[in-house]
Design an enzyme around this catalytic site. Sequence first.
Site, short mmCIF file in Angstrom:
data_model
loop_
_atom_site.label_atom_id
_atom_site.label_comp_id
_atom_site.label_asym_id
_atom_site.label_seq_id
_atom_site.Cartn_x
_atom_site.Cartn_y
_atom_site.Cartn_z
N VAL A 253 0.82 -1.23 0.00
CA VAL A 253 0.00 0.00 0.00
C VAL A 253 0.85 1.27 0.00
O VAL A 253 0.33 2.35 -0.27
CB VAL A 253 -1.00 0.04 1.19
CG1 VAL A 253 -2.02 -1.07 1.08
CG2 VAL A 253 -0.29 0.03 2.54
N ASN B 136 -6.80 -0.01 7.03
CA ASN B 136 -6.43 -0.79 8.22
C ASN B 136 -4.97 -1.22 8.26
O ASN B 136 -4.43 -1.46 9.34
CB ASN B 136 -7.34 -2.03 8.27
CG ASN B 136 -6.91 -3.03 9.31
OD1 ASN B 136 -7.11 -2.82 10.50
ND2 ASN B 136 -6.26 -4.12 8.89
N SER C 143 -5.82 3.85 17.00
CA SER C 143 -5.30 3.10 18.15
C SER C 143 -5.46 3.96 19.40
O SER C 143 -5.47 5.20 19.31
CB SER C 143 -3.81 2.80 17.95
OG SER C 143 -3.23 2.30 19.16
N TYR D 270 5.02 5.58 16.49
CA TYR D 270 3.74 4.88 16.27
C TYR D 270 2.58 5.74 16.75
O TYR D 270 1.57 5.90 16.06
CB TYR D 270 3.75 3.53 17.01
CG TYR D 270 2.46 2.74 16.82
CD1 TYR D 270 2.18 2.11 15.61
CD2 TYR D 270 1.52 2.64 17.84
CE1 TYR D 270 1.00 1.39 15.42
CE2 TYR D 270 0.34 1.91 17.67
CZ TYR D 270 0.09 1.30 16.46
OH TYR D 270 -1.09 0.60 16.28
N ALA D 271 2.72 6.33 17.93
CA ALA D 271 1.64 7.17 18.48
C ALA D 271 1.37 8.37 17.58
O ALA D 271 0.21 8.75 17.36
CB ALA D 271 2.01 7.63 19.89
N LYS E 293 -0.70 7.27 14.62
CA LYS E 293 -2.11 7.01 14.94
C LYS E 293 -2.83 8.31 15.31
O LYS E 293 -4.03 8.45 15.05
CB LYS E 293 -2.21 5.96 16.04
CG LYS E 293 -1.76 4.58 15.58
CD LYS E 293 -2.54 4.09 14.37
CE LYS E 293 -2.14 2.70 13.90
NZ LYS E 293 -2.95 2.23 12.76
P1 NAD Z 1 -1.42 -7.55 11.75
O1 NAD Z 1 0.04 -7.35 11.65
O2 NAD Z 1 -1.94 -8.87 12.19
O3 NAD Z 1 -2.11 -7.19 10.35
C1 NAD Z 1 -1.72 -6.06 9.64
C2 NAD Z 1 -1.74 -6.40 8.17
O4 NAD Z 1 -1.30 -5.23 7.44
C3 NAD Z 1 -0.76 -7.53 7.84
O5 NAD Z 1 -1.42 -8.56 7.15
C4 NAD Z 1 0.30 -6.86 7.02
O6 NAD Z 1 0.89 -7.70 6.04
C5 NAD Z 1 -0.47 -5.70 6.41
N1 NAD Z 1 0.46 -4.68 5.94
C6 NAD Z 1 1.46 -4.09 6.64
N2 NAD Z 1 2.17 -3.28 5.84
C7 NAD Z 1 1.60 -3.35 4.62
C8 NAD Z 1 1.90 -2.76 3.36
N3 NAD Z 1 2.94 -1.92 3.22
N4 NAD Z 1 1.11 -3.03 2.30
C9 NAD Z 1 0.06 -3.89 2.44
N5 NAD Z 1 -0.26 -4.50 3.59
C10 NAD Z 1 0.52 -4.24 4.66
O7 NAD Z 1 -1.95 -6.39 12.68
P2 NAD Z 1 -3.39 -6.11 13.35
O8 NAD Z 1 -3.24 -6.30 14.79
O9 NAD Z 1 -4.47 -6.82 12.63
O10 NAD Z 1 -3.45 -4.54 13.10
C11 NAD Z 1 -4.28 -3.96 12.10
C12 NAD Z 1 -4.37 -2.49 12.39
O11 NAD Z 1 -4.82 -2.31 13.73
C13 NAD Z 1 -3.04 -1.73 12.28
O12 NAD Z 1 -3.27 -0.47 11.67
C14 NAD Z 1 -2.63 -1.54 13.72
O13 NAD Z 1 -1.82 -0.40 13.90
C15 NAD Z 1 -3.97 -1.41 14.39
N6 NAD Z 1 -3.97 -1.71 15.82
C16 NAD Z 1 -3.63 -2.96 16.26
C17 NAD Z 1 -3.63 -3.20 17.63
C18 NAD Z 1 -3.26 -4.53 18.21
O14 NAD Z 1 -3.09 -4.63 19.42
N7 NAD Z 1 -3.15 -5.60 17.43
C19 NAD Z 1 -3.98 -2.18 18.51
C20 NAD Z 1 -4.32 -0.93 18.02
C21 NAD Z 1 -4.32 -0.71 16.66
#
Ligand code: NAD
Length: 243
Positions: A54, A80, A131, A144-145, A148
């Site tokens: 992306v 996402n 987040s 990161y903060a 977000k």
């Molecule tokens: P995850 O790592 O399981 O999934 C994230 C997905 O994004 C992965 O499949 C990854 O391959 C994809 N991705 C990353 N970089 C990419 C790129 N350059 N191009 C295309 N795809 C890409 O993480 P998750 O926990 O499902 O997190 C999803 C979202 O939720 C993120 O934005 C994360 O910041 C946010 N988030 C997660 C948490 C948590 O505790 N897991 C908490 C708050 C926010």
Amino acid sequence: MELSAIVTGAARGIGRDVVLRLRAAGYRVVAVDIRPAVSDLAEAGRVVPVVADVTADGVPPAVIDRAWTEFGRLDLLVNNAGRFLRRPLLETTDDDFDALFAVNVRPAFRFSRAALPHLIDTRGCIINTASISGLVGIGNQSVYAMTKGAIVQLTRQLAVECAPRGVRVNAVAPGAVDTDFMAEARAADPDPAASLAATLSNHPIGRMSTSDEVARAIVFLAAPESGGITGTILSVDGGYVAR
Ligand code: NAD
């Protein structure tokens, strides 16, 4: 009439569950991820996987075009895809800053810009994954903060800008969610067991949320019944920011 959506970061975690919940709600979905595993979601005429980075120039408009070609309409964009970085400020480099903004912020801006003309046509919506790190200070997450926080403000800004044209823009703000993203972050910690205990005790419900709980919140925000909701940052954090 079948609605159509784009979900980025769809190969695993929250994004994957968003695709499954949107399918259950009757949407057709373009599912985007850099991981080839996104192809496992393929379903003829229903889920079109796109393996793409992306952050690459040209990918956001190409994905929007793909949804238009496949489904002839676009009702929902879920920004996402994201990466995490837990690092003290003194160890955080300029490259860390650039790399994290490149994946966590710029694609959401570019995808939203490319999708907006179609979303105006359908009176659709954008939902961003923010987040708790974008809402409160946590420590050792400066970059990161910031990314977000930028997503939170992109959400509010676009909500106001797009409301007159019938497009709603909201975000979810998860706390710790039990995905590979969190497991990988914990594994990189000096004491993963202590890190897990701290995470659980910081969340009043005493556990992490599930990715499906976050996915359900996203589907709720997308639903026509949520037509009065725009500019909202919906926490799915087990009470974290309420403390
Ligand atoms: P995850 O790592 O399981 O999934 C994230 C997905 O994004 C992965 O499949 C990854 O391959 C994809 N991705 C990353 N970089 C990419 C790129 N350059 N191009 C295309 N795809 C890409 O993480 P998750 O926990 O499902 O997190 C999803 C979202 O939720 C993120 O934005 C994360 O910041 C946010 N988030 C997660 C948490 C948590 O505790 N897991 C908490 C708050 C926010």
